[in-house]
Write an enzyme that holds these catalytic residues in place. Structure first.
Site, PDB file in Angstrom:
ATOM      1  N   ASP A 249       0.841  -1.217   0.000  1.00 19.25           N
ATOM      2  CA  ASP A 249       0.000   0.000   0.000  1.00 19.25           C
ATOM      3  C   ASP A 249       0.866   1.254   0.000  1.00 19.25           C
ATOM      4  O   ASP A 249       0.597   2.231  -0.704  1.00 19.25           O
ATOM      5  CB  ASP A 249      -0.915   0.036   1.231  1.00 19.25           C
ATOM      6  CG  ASP A 249      -1.586  -1.297   1.470  1.00 19.25           C
ATOM      7  OD1 ASP A 249      -1.850  -1.993   0.480  1.00 19.25           O
ATOM      8  OD2 ASP A 249      -1.815  -1.654   2.639  1.00 19.25           O
TER       9      ASP A 249
HETATM   10  N1  LIG Z   1      11.466  -8.630   1.693  1.00 18.67           N
HETATM   11  C1  LIG Z   1      11.493  -7.359   1.249  1.00 18.67           C
HETATM   12  N2  LIG Z   1      12.669  -6.684   1.189  1.00 18.67           N
HETATM   13  C2  LIG Z   1      12.719  -5.411   0.743  1.00 18.67           C
HETATM   14  N3  LIG Z   1      11.653  -4.740   0.302  1.00 18.67           N
HETATM   15  C3  LIG Z   1      10.455  -5.367   0.332  1.00 18.67           C
HETATM   16  C4  LIG Z   1      10.302  -6.698   0.823  1.00 18.67           C
HETATM   17  N4  LIG Z   1       8.999  -7.047   0.725  1.00 18.67           N
HETATM   18  C5  LIG Z   1       8.362  -5.972   0.211  1.00 18.67           C
HETATM   19  N5  LIG Z   1       9.219  -4.973  -0.033  1.00 18.67           N
HETATM   20  C6  LIG Z   1       8.943  -3.671  -0.641  1.00 18.67           C
HETATM   21  O1  LIG Z   1       7.544  -3.442  -0.693  1.00 18.67           O
HETATM   22  C7  LIG Z   1       7.070  -3.465  -2.049  1.00 18.67           C
HETATM   23  C8  LIG Z   1       5.718  -4.135  -2.105  1.00 18.67           C
HETATM   24  O2  LIG Z   1       5.829  -5.463  -1.642  1.00 18.67           O
HETATM   25  P1  LIG Z   1       4.890  -6.641  -2.154  1.00 18.67           P
HETATM   26  O3  LIG Z   1       5.160  -6.927  -3.568  1.00 18.67           O
HETATM   27  O4  LIG Z   1       5.072  -7.752  -1.167  1.00 18.67           O
HETATM   28  O5  LIG Z   1       3.448  -5.963  -2.051  1.00 18.67           O
HETATM   29  P2  LIG Z   1       2.058  -6.601  -1.655  1.00 18.67           P
HETATM   30  O6  LIG Z   1       2.069  -8.048  -1.985  1.00 18.67           O
HETATM   31  O7  LIG Z   1       1.012  -5.747  -2.210  1.00 18.67           O
HETATM   32  O8  LIG Z   1       2.163  -6.412  -0.074  1.00 18.67           O
HETATM   33  P3  LIG Z   1       1.046  -6.277   1.078  1.00 18.67           P
HETATM   34  O9  LIG Z   1      -0.268  -6.725   0.572  1.00 18.67           O
HETATM   35  O10 LIG Z   1       1.587  -7.175   2.147  1.00 18.67           O
HETATM   36  O11 LIG Z   1       1.060  -4.828   1.469  1.00 18.67           O
HETATM   37  C9  LIG Z   1       8.169  -4.148  -2.844  1.00 18.67           C
HETATM   38  O12 LIG Z   1       8.170  -3.769  -4.205  1.00 18.67           O
HETATM   39  C10 LIG Z   1       9.419  -3.697  -2.089  1.00 18.67           C
HETATM   40  O13 LIG Z   1       9.774  -2.389  -2.445  1.00 18.67           O
HETATM   41  O1  LIG Z   2      -8.080  -8.292   3.431  1.00 15.98           O
HETATM   42  P1  LIG Z   2      -7.441  -7.203   2.621  1.00 15.98           P
HETATM   43  O2  LIG Z   2      -8.321  -5.993   2.545  1.00 15.98           O
HETATM   44  O3  LIG Z   2      -6.974  -7.671   1.284  1.00 15.98           O
HETATM   45  O4  LIG Z   2      -6.100  -6.789   3.378  1.00 15.98           O
HETATM   46  C1  LIG Z   2      -6.169  -6.141   4.623  1.00 15.98           C
HETATM   47  C2  LIG Z   2      -4.794  -5.894   5.128  1.00 15.98           C
HETATM   48  O5  LIG Z   2      -4.098  -7.109   5.360  1.00 15.98           O
HETATM   49  O6  LIG Z   2      -4.068  -5.173   4.154  1.00 15.98           O
HETATM   50  C3  LIG Z   2      -3.228  -4.224   4.772  1.00 15.98           C
HETATM   51  C4  LIG Z   2      -1.819  -4.443   4.326  1.00 15.98           C
HETATM   52  O7  LIG Z   2      -1.711  -4.320   2.942  1.00 15.98           O
HETATM   53  C5  LIG Z   2      -3.410  -4.391   6.251  1.00 15.98           C
HETATM   54  O8  LIG Z   2      -3.326  -3.132   6.869  1.00 15.98           O
HETATM   55  C6  LIG Z   2      -4.762  -5.032   6.389  1.00 15.98           C
HETATM   56  O9  LIG Z   2      -4.918  -5.779   7.559  1.00 15.98           O
END
Ligand SMILES: Nc1ncnc2c1ncn2[C@@H]1O[C@H](COP(=O)(O)OP(=O)(O)OP(=O)(O)O)[C@@H](O)[C@H]1O
Ligand SMILES: O=P(O)(O)OC[C@@]1(O)O[C@H](CO)[C@@H](O)[C@@H]1O
Length: 305
Positions: A249
């Site tokens: 996010d």
């Molecule tokens: N293990 C890591 N080391 C360094 N940077 C990371 C790592 N994990 C995530 N990031 C940073 O955060 C960004 C977004 O991560 P990711 O691709 O996991 O997003 P996401 O799956 O949407 O995450 P979430 O839903 O948990 O917020 C990556 O592009 C990177 O910049």
């Molecule tokens: O269930 P969703 O809405 O897909 O994800 C919710 C959530 O995991 O996403 C955020 C991290 O990206 C957290 O703050 C929150 O708890």
């Protein structure tokens, strides 16, 4: 004005644990509680970078009250109040990695969905609507279509960060930007991303289906951005990861904080995005963004095609 809509907000509870056991009580430590939900995280990060946005979402119970109260200290919030209790999502950092337990959330009945649509119809200066996160119980995927229709009628752009299968059809409605991760690209668009050739295939496929711009994040492997003309690649930072919750996010929001104003400066936008995501991954919740400038020194953005 940017509006963020969180269809299923949450308090995030981050705790630390030893290696989890099925036979002993798992005592946890260092509990951190933060007002969250994907769209709220986008608004908080935008606010950190000086970009104004208004938070929209469905909230209920003691947890909903807490989130609205805390969020209002940072951004304007326009809640739709629901019956039931806004969920508490649990993130457990263990020596073997992070366990994530998001709850389904409180039901949002149709009349409350209509209240939100009405609120959006009358939202002043709706330029961009960012829709993030899961749909809570009782919400049908057609709610996303209604949001698109409303934005199209009002001449507003839509940004989507959702894991719903319906994203495959929604991209045909030409969102301004989507931010899938590798898992979502595989599950929703059917492309398993193992190498750069797969990434390029996925980006072109999603763009051809209608998404105007795509920010594809790959966790610790960095990210790619495609605007329909060029593809850029950025590395992720080498950081000590505490919890990756909220990293995606904050990455989306920090990218938008530059790119919405100046779509030509992708290099600067991606650098800030990777540095911010890295700093957030070091923290419980969003953290304080204190190391972003320092981490940015290790980010390299390259034009791929
Ligand atoms: N293990 C890591 N080391 C360094 N940077 C990371 C790592 N994990 C995530 N990031 C940073 O955060 C960004 C977004 O991560 P990711 O691709 O996991 O997003 P996401 O799956 O949407 O995450 P979430 O839903 O948990 O917020 C990556 O592009 C990177 O910049
Ligand atoms: O269930 P969703 O809405 O897909 O994800 C919710 C959530 O995991 O996403 C955020 C991290 O990206 C957290 O703050 C929150 O708890």
């Amino acid at each position: 004005m940017i509006y963020t809509l969180t269809t299923n907000p949450a308090i995030d509870m981050n705790v630390n644990s030893g290696v989890p056991s099925y036979t002993h009580v798992n005592r946890t430590t260092d509990a951190v509680y933060t007002p969250n939900g994907k769209g709220l995280n986008v608004s908080f990060t935008l606010a950190h970078y000086g970009v104004k946005s208004t938070i929209l979402g469905f909230f209920g119970g003691f947890s909903g009250n807490y989130i609205v109260e805390e969020a209002s200290k940072m951004c304007p919030v326009k809640p739709v109040w629901i019956d039931g209790i806004t969920r508490v999502n649990i993130f457990v950092t263990t020596p073997e990695g992070e366990l994530k337990f998001p709850n389904a959330g409180a039901p949002v009945v149709r009349s409350k969905q209509e209240e939100m649509l009405e609120l959006l119809c009358n939202a002043p200066n709706l330029d961009v609507l960012v829709v993030s996160g899961s749909l809570s119980l009782e919400m049908d995927q057609t709610f996303y279509d209604e949001l698109f229709d409303l934005c199209h009628e009002r001449g507003a752009e839509l940004v989507l960060d959702i894991s719903h299968k319906h994203l495959a059809e929604l991209v045909e409605k030409k969102p301004l930007l989507i931010k899938p991760n590798d898992e979502e690209v595989a599950e929703i668009f059917g492309v398993n991303v193992h190498n750069e050739a797969d990434v390029l295939l996925a980006l072109h496929k999603i763009h051809e289906r209608g998404a105007k711009n795509i920010l594809l994040t790959l966790g610790g492997e960095g990210a790619y951005f495609f605007n329909g003309k060029h593809v850029w690649r950025a590395n992720a930072s080498q950081v000590e990861v505490l919890s990756t919750a909220c990293a995606g996010d904050s990455t989306l929001a920090s990218f938008m904080s530059i790119w919405l104003d100046d779509p030509s400066d992708v290099e600067k936008a991606l650098t800030r995005a990777m540095a911010t995501g890295g700093n957030v991954a070091m923290s419980a919740g969003l953290g304080d963004f204190a190391l972003v400038e320092k981490i940015a020194e290790s980010i390299h953005v390259e034009l791929v095609e």
